[in-house]
Structure formats: C-alpha cells, structure tokens
Design a protein around this motif. Sequence first.
Motif, PDB file in Angstrom:
ATOM      1  N   TYR A 236     -47.566 -32.992   9.253  1.00  0.00           N
ATOM      2  CA  TYR A 236     -47.840 -32.875   7.821  1.00  0.00           C
ATOM      3  C   TYR A 236     -48.802 -33.959   7.313  1.00  0.00           C
ATOM      4  O   TYR A 236     -48.986 -34.092   6.101  1.00  0.00           O
ATOM      5  N   GLU A 237     -49.389 -34.711   8.249  1.00  0.00           N
ATOM      6  CA  GLU A 237     -50.376 -35.750   7.915  1.00  0.00           C
ATOM      7  C   GLU A 237     -49.884 -36.651   6.778  1.00  0.00           C
ATOM      8  O   GLU A 237     -50.531 -36.830   5.739  1.00  0.00           O
ATOM      9  N   GLU A 238     -48.723 -37.222   7.010  1.00  0.00           N
ATOM     10  CA  GLU A 238     -48.081 -38.041   5.976  1.00  0.00           C
ATOM     11  C   GLU A 238     -48.423 -39.534   6.097  1.00  0.00           C
ATOM     12  O   GLU A 238     -47.875 -40.357   5.367  1.00  0.00           O
ATOM     13  N   GLN A 239     -49.346 -39.860   6.997  1.00  0.00           N
ATOM     14  CA  GLN A 239     -49.686 -41.269   7.206  1.00  0.00           C
ATOM     15  C   GLN A 239     -50.172 -41.941   5.921  1.00  0.00           C
ATOM     16  O   GLN A 239     -49.749 -43.067   5.605  1.00  0.00           O
ATOM     17  N   GLU A 240     -51.033 -41.241   5.174  1.00  0.00           N
ATOM     18  CA  GLU A 240     -51.590 -41.837   3.950  1.00  0.00           C
ATOM     19  C   GLU A 240     -50.511 -42.024   2.886  1.00  0.00           C
ATOM     20  O   GLU A 240     -50.440 -43.071   2.231  1.00  0.00           O
ATOM     21  N   LEU A 241     -49.660 -41.025   2.717  1.00  0.00           N
ATOM     22  CA  LEU A 241     -48.571 -41.110   1.741  1.00  0.00           C
ATOM     23  C   LEU A 241     -47.641 -42.274   2.060  1.00  0.00           C
ATOM     24  O   LEU A 241     -47.332 -43.103   1.187  1.00  0.00           O
ATOM     25  N   ILE A 242     -47.229 -42.353   3.327  1.00  0.00           N
ATOM     26  CA  ILE A 242     -46.308 -43.421   3.738  1.00  0.00           C
ATOM     27  C   ILE A 242     -46.987 -44.782   3.615  1.00  0.00           C
ATOM     28  O   ILE A 242     -46.377 -45.750   3.171  1.00  0.00           O
ATOM     29  N   GLY A 243     -48.263 -44.826   3.999  1.00  0.00           N
ATOM     30  CA  GLY A 243     -49.017 -46.081   3.884  1.00  0.00           C
ATOM     31  C   GLY A 243     -49.078 -46.575   2.447  1.00  0.00           C
ATOM     32  O   GLY A 243     -48.923 -47.769   2.177  1.00  0.00           O
ATOM     33  N   ARG A 244     -49.326 -45.633   1.489  1.00  0.00           N
ATOM     34  CA  ARG A 244     -49.392 -46.000   0.068  1.00  0.00           C
ATOM     35  C   ARG A 244     -48.049 -46.535  -0.422  1.00  0.00           C
ATOM     36  O   ARG A 244     -47.978 -47.552  -1.116  1.00  0.00           O
ATOM     37  N   GLU A 245     -46.969 -45.829  -0.067  1.00  0.00           N
ATOM     38  CA  GLU A 245     -45.636 -46.243  -0.515  1.00  0.00           C
ATOM     39  C   GLU A 245     -45.258 -47.595   0.082  1.00  0.00           C
ATOM     40  O   GLU A 245     -44.664 -48.438  -0.590  1.00  0.00           O
ATOM     41  N   PHE A 246     -45.611 -47.778   1.352  1.00  0.00           N
ATOM     42  CA  PHE A 246     -45.303 -49.065   2.003  1.00  0.00           C
ATOM     43  C   PHE A 246     -46.094 -50.198   1.346  1.00  0.00           C
ATOM     44  O   PHE A 246     -45.549 -51.279   1.091  1.00  0.00           O
ATOM     45  N   THR A 247     -47.377 -49.936   1.063  1.00  0.00           N
ATOM     46  CA  THR A 247     -48.217 -50.957   0.425  1.00  0.00           C
ATOM     47  C   THR A 247     -47.671 -51.312  -0.953  1.00  0.00           C
ATOM     48  O   THR A 247     -47.673 -52.489  -1.354  1.00  0.00           O
ATOM     49  N   LYS A 248     -47.196 -50.289  -1.679  1.00  0.00           N
ATOM     50  CA  LYS A 248     -46.643 -50.527  -3.009  1.00  0.00           C
ATOM     51  C   LYS A 248     -45.425 -51.459  -2.933  1.00  0.00           C
ATOM     52  O   LYS A 248     -45.307 -52.417  -3.690  1.00  0.00           O
ATOM     53  N   SER A 249     -44.522 -51.162  -1.994  1.00  0.00           N
ATOM     54  CA  SER A 249     -43.318 -52.003  -1.854  1.00  0.00           C
ATOM     55  C   SER A 249     -43.686 -53.379  -1.305  1.00  0.00           C
ATOM     56  O   SER A 249     -43.119 -54.396  -1.705  1.00  0.00           O
ATOM     57  N   LYS A 250     -44.696 -53.415  -0.408  1.00  0.00           N
ATOM     58  CA  LYS A 250     -45.136 -54.703   0.152  1.00  0.00           C
ATOM     59  C   LYS A 250     -45.718 -55.593  -0.948  1.00  0.00           C
ATOM     60  O   LYS A 250     -45.445 -56.794  -1.013  1.00  0.00           O
ATOM     61  N   ASN A 251     -46.507 -54.985  -1.860  1.00  0.00           N
ATOM     62  CA  ASN A 251     -47.096 -55.747  -2.961  1.00  0.00           C
ATOM     63  C   ASN A 251     -46.023 -56.273  -3.906  1.00  0.00           C
ATOM     64  O   ASN A 251     -46.131 -57.387  -4.432  1.00  0.00           O
ATOM     65  N   ALA A 252     -44.985 -55.459  -4.119  1.00  0.00           N
ATOM     66  CA  ALA A 252     -43.880 -55.896  -4.982  1.00  0.00           C
ATOM     67  C   ALA A 252     -43.167 -57.095  -4.358  1.00  0.00           C
ATOM     68  O   ALA A 252     -42.817 -58.054  -5.058  1.00  0.00           O
ATOM     69  N   VAL A 253     -42.969 -57.038  -3.039  1.00  0.00           N
ATOM     70  CA  VAL A 253     -42.333 -58.162  -2.336  1.00  0.00           C
ATOM     71  C   VAL A 253     -43.237 -59.393  -2.396  1.00  0.00           C
ATOM     72  O   VAL A 253     -42.768 -60.518  -2.616  1.00  0.00           O
ATOM     73  N   ARG A 254     -44.556 -59.186  -2.231  1.00  0.00           N
ATOM     74  CA  ARG A 254     -45.504 -60.309  -2.277  1.00  0.00           C
ATOM     75  C   ARG A 254     -45.484 -60.978  -3.652  1.00  0.00           C
ATOM     76  O   ARG A 254     -45.466 -62.208  -3.766  1.00  0.00           O
ATOM     77  N   ASP A 255     -45.481 -60.146  -4.727  1.00  0.00           N
ATOM     78  CA  ASP A 255     -45.440 -60.707  -6.087  1.00  0.00           C
ATOM     79  C   ASP A 255     -44.166 -61.520  -6.285  1.00  0.00           C
ATOM     80  O   ASP A 255     -44.196 -62.595  -6.902  1.00  0.00           O
ATOM     81  N   PHE A 256     -43.065 -60.997  -5.757  1.00  0.00           N
ATOM     82  CA  PHE A 256     -41.793 -61.719  -5.862  1.00  0.00           C
ATOM     83  C   PHE A 256     -41.870 -63.056  -5.129  1.00  0.00           C
ATOM     84  O   PHE A 256     -41.448 -64.090  -5.649  1.00  0.00           O
ATOM     85  N   MET A 257     -42.424 -63.030  -3.919  1.00  0.00           N
ATOM     86  CA  MET A 257     -42.507 -64.251  -3.127  1.00  0.00           C
ATOM     87  C   MET A 257     -43.432 -65.282  -3.777  1.00  0.00           C
ATOM     88  O   MET A 257     -43.201 -66.487  -3.688  1.00  0.00           O
ATOM     89  N   GLU A 258     -44.491 -64.800  -4.457  1.00  0.00           N
ATOM     90  CA  GLU A 258     -45.391 -65.721  -5.164  1.00  0.00           C
ATOM     91  C   GLU A 258     -44.657 -66.417  -6.308  1.00  0.00           C
ATOM     92  O   GLU A 258     -44.795 -67.627  -6.514  1.00  0.00           O
ATOM     93  N   LYS A 259     -43.883 -65.645  -7.080  1.00  0.00           N
ATOM     94  CA  LYS A 259     -43.101 -66.229  -8.176  1.00  0.00           C
ATOM     95  C   LYS A 259     -42.075 -67.218  -7.628  1.00  0.00           C
ATOM     96  O   LYS A 259     -41.866 -68.296  -8.192  1.00  0.00           O
ATOM     97  N   LEU A 260     -41.448 -66.803  -6.519  1.00  0.00           N
ATOM     98  CA  LEU A 260     -40.464 -67.686  -5.896  1.00  0.00           C
ATOM     99  C   LEU A 260     -41.129 -68.965  -5.405  1.00  0.00           C
ATOM    100  O   LEU A 260     -40.576 -70.064  -5.537  1.00  0.00           O
ATOM    101  N   GLY A 261     -42.355 -68.829  -4.862  1.00  0.00           N
ATOM    102  CA  GLY A 261     -43.097 -69.993  -4.385  1.00  0.00           C
ATOM    103  C   GLY A 261     -43.446 -70.949  -5.520  1.00  0.00           C
ATOM    104  O   GLY A 261     -43.364 -72.173  -5.363  1.00  0.00           O
ATOM    105  N   ASP A 262     -43.813 -70.377  -6.695  1.00  0.00           N
ATOM    106  CA  ASP A 262     -44.119 -71.207  -7.862  1.00  0.00           C
ATOM    107  C   ASP A 262     -42.886 -71.994  -8.305  1.00  0.00           C
ATOM    108  O   ASP A 262     -42.972 -73.187  -8.636  1.00  0.00           O
ATOM    109  N   GLU A 263     -41.723 -71.307  -8.312  1.00  0.00           N
ATOM    110  CA  GLU A 263     -40.475 -71.979  -8.697  1.00  0.00           C
ATOM    111  C   GLU A 263     -40.114 -73.063  -7.686  1.00  0.00           C
ATOM    112  O   GLU A 263     -39.643 -74.138  -8.056  1.00  0.00           O
ATOM    113  N   GLU A 264     -40.339 -72.756  -6.412  1.00  0.00           N
ATOM    114  CA  GLU A 264     -40.053 -73.730  -5.353  1.00  0.00           C
ATOM    115  C   GLU A 264     -40.951 -74.954  -5.495  1.00  0.00           C
ATOM    116  O   GLU A 264     -40.507 -76.098  -5.343  1.00  0.00           O
ATOM    117  N   ALA A 265     -42.222 -74.719  -5.820  1.00  0.00           N
ATOM    118  CA  ALA A 265     -43.164 -75.828  -5.992  1.00  0.00           C
ATOM    119  C   ALA A 265     -42.753 -76.709  -7.170  1.00  0.00           C
ATOM    120  O   ALA A 265     -42.790 -77.945  -7.090  1.00  0.00           O
TER     121      ALA A 265
END
Length: 621
Positions: A236-265
């Motif tokens: 069903y050629e779902e690579q692009e769909l899954i890639g987009r969803e994974f990137t979306k969740s990865k970006n959310a985790v990255r934003d969280f880690m950046e905020k956490l890093g600021d608090e840690e600093a």
Amino acid sequence: MKETIKMVKTIHRQVSCLIPFTLAYSVFFSVQPFLVVQFMGWIINELYAGREMKKIILMAGVLALTTFFVDLLVTLLVNKIDLCIVELTYKQDLMFAKGAMDMEYSRLESSEVQILLENIRQSRFQRGDSWANEANLIKKWCTGVLTIFMAVVQILKIVFDAVKHARVHVTYIPFVILCLVGILVWISILSAKNGMKHGKNIFLRFSEVAPINRIFGFYRQEIFPNYRYGKDIRIYEEQELIGREFTKSKNAVRDFMEKLGDEEAAFRVKNTILTSLLLLVTYIFVGSLAWYKVIDIGTVVVFVGVITKFLDGISENIQTVAEFGENKKFLQQYMDFIEQSRDSGDGDAVIEQKEEEESRNDIDSLIRDMQNDDFEIEFNHVSYRYPGAKKWALHNISFKIRKGEHIGIVGENGSGKTTCIRLLCRLYRPTSGTITINGIDIQKIPFSEYIDFISAVFQDFVLFSIKLDQNIASSDQADIGKIEQVLDNVGMRERVKAMQNGIRTYMNYDFDNSGVELSGGEAQKIAISKALYKDSPFCIMDEPTSALDPMAEAEIYSKFNTLLSEKTLVFISHRLSSCIFCDRIFVFKDGELCAEGVHKELLRKSEQYQKMWKAQAENYK
C-alpha cells in the motif's frame, strides 16, 4: 527518608550483598582524596622546611602505594556492585513480569493499569531502570555522607591545631566556626530547594510527554523492526505516511527535550552560582587564616583540598536527596503495580475464618467431582459491566450447563458472547449474580485448581516464539506421543513432520532463523491442539475455526464430536451451521440471553436466530 529506608530494605532482601559492598566502596572512595591531600600537605611542608629528600621520596612512595591499593579495592568493589545491580534489576523485572501474569485479568486490561504500565515503560525508556538508579543513588549518598564526615573531622582538627599554635584566644573558635557553618548551611539550603524544585518539574514533564513517547516508541520499536508490518507497508506504499507521522512525533519529542534542556541549564546556572558563593566564603576564610599566619603553606593546601571535598560532598548530597525524591515517584509507580498484582489475585473470594474449614471441605469434594466429570455449571442472574461503562455487557443472564453437554453460543458482534466466556474462565468476576459449580460459587475455588478444570481456545489466541512442543504442552516436559496424537487429531501431524526440527521447531523468527511462521489456519489448529493436550473435562472455544477453510472446519467439528463426546463443551461461532451438532444453542442479543434451544426449535421460535440464519444462508445461494 522513611520511603528511602523501605527501598533500602527491599534491595537488601533481593540482593543481600549489594548494601555491604556499597558501604565498603563508599568508605574507600571517600578516604582516597583525603589521603592524597594529607600526604601532599606533608610533602609541601617538608620541602618548605628543607628536609631530607630521602624522607620526601619515601613519603611520595607511601602515597603512591596507598593510592594504588585503594584504587584497586575501589575498582573491585565497583565490579561487584555492578554485578549486584544487574542481579537486582533481573529480579525486579522477574517480579514485575510475574505480577503482570498473576494479576486479575480484568484489572490488568483496565485503563488505569494500562496507563500505569505505559508510564513505567516511558520512565524506563527516558531514565533507565529505576531500581538501578536507586542503588546508584544509595552509593552516591553514602559516599557523600562519609566525605562530609571526614571533611568536618579534618577541618576541626586543622582549626583547633592552628588556634593552639597561633595563640589565638579560645573564645573566638566557636564564633568563627559557627559563622562559617551558618553561611555554608544557608547557601546549601538554597541549593537544596533549587534541586527539589527541579526534580518535581522533571517528574511532571515526564508525565506530560508520555502520550507523545507512546506514539514515538510505537513507530521506533514496533513498526520499523517488525517484519510482520512489511507486507502492508510495501503493497500500500505507506512509507511516506508512516515517515510523516514518525517525523511529527519525533519533532514533538525534540521540542520537549529542548524545553527540558533549557530548564536543566537554568537549574545548573543557579546551582553554579550557589556553589561559587560557597567557594568564595571558604577561600576568604582560608586566605584570612594564611594571611595572619595561623596556618602554614602545607596546611593551606590541605585545608583548600578538604574544604573543596566538603563542598563537593554537600553539593553531591543535596543533588542526591533531590534525585531520591524524583526517583521515588517513578519507583512508586512500579510498587503500585506490584501492590495491585497482589490484591486478591485472579478473583479468589475472601472467606471468613470461621467458614474456612467447612468451605475447604466442600471445595475439596467439588474438585473431586469436577475431576470425575460430575458437575453442573449455573449462571444465576449474572450481570457484568466494564469499568467506567454505562451500558451492561451482560444483563441478568441465567442458564445451566449439564455434564457432557455441547453448548453453542451465537449472536451479533457486541452481544456479550465473549464476555460470558471470560466470566466462565474467571478472567472477569460478575458485577452482580453468581456462577456456581454444583452449587458452590466459582470465586471460592482457588484459581489454580479451578483452571485445571478448563481448556480454552480464544479468538485472539497467541503462539509464543518458543518451540512447538512447548507451545502445545505449556511446559518443557512434554509427552511426545500425546503431542503427536493431538496434532494428528487437528490434521497437522504431516505438516509438523515436514518442518526442519519437527515438534522442536521454533515458532516465528524472533529467536531462531530456522523458525516457522504458520498461516492463520495452521496456527489456529495448534491452538486447538493445545486445548486437546490439556485434556480438561470442560472445554471452552471462542471462534476456534474462524481462520479455517470450510473443509478443514467440517473435519475439525466432526472430530470434536468424537474426541470431546464425553466432555462438556461451550463454544462461540458466527457460523450457525457449525452449531447444528450442539445439544443446545444460546442466542445472545444486546447483552441478554434472548433464546435457547436446538437448531430446528430456534428456527421456529427465535426471530433473532432466524434473522442470522437467513443472512448467512443468502451467501450460499
């Protein structure tokens, strides 16, 4: 503190040598820097006084040798502690797994416990094992306490010696020490508050990120490495769909880690400022003593080294106490899960002490009857509602199943068929009403003894990635002849013989490249053979042939009549044609038993059964 002591006792019970090794490590690790500083002070004083080089070299040699042996002991103890921590985490993982397997099933599948499990998984993914963290924190705290203690002893010795030799009036001693300690304690309290606030924020942050991490972890740990998803992804050629969803969740985790890093600093900057204040106060004090020639140059080196270790010990312990509080919250989730798994396991009813002996005699008699196939099962006005649901899954159900009867249960999706089966298996307990065997409530029968009475094939059955004979026998000690017989009964003997390792073949490819992945129908036949192997007097089958073709299904049912002719059988099926051989058929609708009887009788009197029969008959015209 009380909770920490409780955790220490728990760790000691699990791995008795871990705490003694930790204490020994803390002693030697704490002593080591003080030995070095003390020797360095002596050597500097000797050089400054112009003493013999021979004596200085001897002192340096003693220092090197002592440091070598202390280092060696510390290294050996670290290795021992690491092994103990591995054993601790293994035992806790085993206890956790056992808790999950022993917990009452309805509680395990509840949203409350599933959320708790997800939080435990996420905290472990982000922070590592909480028990290993606790063991390391205990080691860190012990080291810090001993460092502070040794530093205080050294500071007091230096101050009193200095005052004695400098002829400073003795009344100044308490005042000087009190001022210094007061300032250090005040700054330390500020640092501790900063650390505790940071620890609380970390726990809240991890609770916030759990839903994001669940999605991120699903893609990273489930989708990408699992070959079972590969077919659909490619077709069903779902690579692009899954890639987009994974990137979306990865970006959310990255934003969280950046905020956490600021608090840690921010936390570390505050902590650095407070630590710098501590050092400033200390160096002013030491500098003043040196300026007024209260202490000599060698003692300055010793004093600075000791004060530095003292401040390190305070800072380390403040941080450790904050981390203890933070880790306690994550450990508490684990302890809550274990506690829930211990509460009234598998729905065993609580029997009053005065009734216990009489009840036990009745149960022993019942178990003998069950083993001799002399039993009658009865639902007495049984109702069940899932936790948090408004609608009844089953409502006011009453019926009897007599010894040797073959009962079919039919109905539309969501009519309550599977819930009824799970109640019979004691995976759930009734919200109201009772289920009895020969008049005794099944909840009063010990679950381990009750379950010996039942064989079951569930619609969502699972074959584990272990050897085939282990799957069928649920044990390493399998009766090979019996396994071959049940495989023959379900038409799988020749298929298994053709496998590379026969009945010793691994299922799936998870642990062995020579494993075999069975088709849906083949796997279902193995699930049926597992029930036949157990050979219990009461068989329950939930859609046992849904993955089989019509010819294989007809063959299985004809064998059921022979193999299970003397056993009591209850099975669910959407195919009404498979129920014709049953002694009675129960028709469920909207959680209620709307009709019962034999096939021809139900065609005459049950509108619901007629409707289902006609709908299926249309497909064969």
